[in-house]
Design an enzyme around this catalytic site. Structure first.
Site, short mmCIF file in Angstrom:
data_model
loop_
_atom_site.label_atom_id
_atom_site.label_comp_id
_atom_site.label_asym_id
_atom_site.label_seq_id
_atom_site.Cartn_x
_atom_site.Cartn_y
_atom_site.Cartn_z
N HIS A 158 0.51 2.67 4.66
CA HIS A 158 -0.14 3.52 5.67
C HIS A 158 -1.50 4.04 5.22
O HIS A 158 -1.95 5.10 5.66
CB HIS A 158 0.72 4.74 6.01
CG HIS A 158 2.14 4.44 6.26
ND1 HIS A 158 2.54 3.42 7.08
CD2 HIS A 158 3.27 5.00 5.79
CE1 HIS A 158 3.86 3.37 7.12
NE2 HIS A 158 4.33 4.32 6.33
N SER A 159 -2.17 3.31 4.32
CA SER A 159 -3.39 3.85 3.71
C SER A 159 -4.59 2.94 3.94
O SER A 159 -4.44 1.72 4.06
CB SER A 159 -3.14 4.01 2.21
OG SER A 159 -4.31 4.42 1.56
#
Ligand code: PLP
Length: 247
Positions: A158-159
């Protein structure tokens, strides 16, 4: 936590933190969790793959997001959301303004909320979602290109922050204004970053890297960054051995 999030783009596992606290016998009135979600707080809700990671359905006390990061507000600003019980406890009557002050700083910029409102309205949910997905896809692209080129690199789930070996060429690092810490550097892949930019970054990185190898008469070795990014993401001569074997 600040360093790991900011430098390595990690999203802390709130559920695990809460579970650990509860398992250790801490009742909810004995801990307070603030979610420092400066950049990711805007991004996570728009990621299809990310469940509702930050949610007041969980026993968190507050969350903060920056307005000048993903939403691009031209004035440094942010939003803090907390539970009304804490807001009532921290607000106070202020005589000189003749009202109750519920803010952290007291005086603040009146333009900032307008810029935030404008950014949210102009982009819309679909617009923000597209931007978020694009940033994540481009971050994956950069991560893949670096890994394929044998450069130790890591990208957390999620980065959009890609962490990799610190380039040894100072001129290269300063030209790209790279943020470096110890043996690692990172790139935060924001909306303005294009595939072409990433391609020229990687090409130039590799060129400088092979040049330093040449300068040292072949003694150049990728830096060991396993301590920061785990063995699986490290390309140094020792850890590179692990990648292809089943051990
Ligand atoms: C950017 C950032 C901060 C600082 O936030 P500001 O709103 O710029 O003061 C704090 N924590 C994390 C994790 C950040 O990414």
């Amino acid at each position: 936590m600040y360093t790991s999030t900011t430098m390595k783009g990690a999203v802390d596992d709130i559920d695990l933190v809460i579970k650990t606290l509860e398992k250790s016998g801490f009742s909810r009135d004995r801990f307070y969790i603030h979610c420092d979600a400066a950049l990711f707080g805007i991004m996570l809700p728009f990621l299809k793959a990310a469940p509702k990671i930050i949610s007041f359905k969980k026993p968190i006390g507050s969350v903060s997001v920056s307005g000048h990061k993903f939403l691009g507000c031209p004035i440094p600003c942010g939003v803090v959301i907390t539970r009304s019980e804490y807001m009532n406890a921290s607000s106070r009557d202020v005589e000189i303004i003749g009202s109750r002050d519920t803010t952290i700083t007291g005086s603040r910029c009146g333009h900032a909320p307008i810029f935030l409102w404008y950014a949210i309205k102009k982009k819309g949910s679909i617009g923000i979602q597209n931007e978020v997905e694009n940033c994540i896809a481009n971050a994956r692209y950069l991560h893949n290109r670096l890994s394929d080129a044998g450069i130790g690199a890591m990208l957390n789930e999620h980065s959009n922050i890609v962490v990799f070996e610190r380039p040894l060429d100072h001129e290269f690092s300063s030209r790209w204004n790279l943020a470096c810490q110890g043996n690692i550097a990172h790139v935060v892949v924001m909306q303005h970053v294009t595939i072409q930019m990433l391609d020229s970054f990687v090409t130039e990185f590799l060129h400088k890297r092979s040049f330093s190898r040449f300068q040292d008469y072949g003694s150049f070795q990728p830096l060991c960054i396993a301590e920061k990014v785990s063995i699986a993401n490290c390309s140094c001569s020792m850890h590179n051995l692990y990648h292809d074997c089943a051990c």
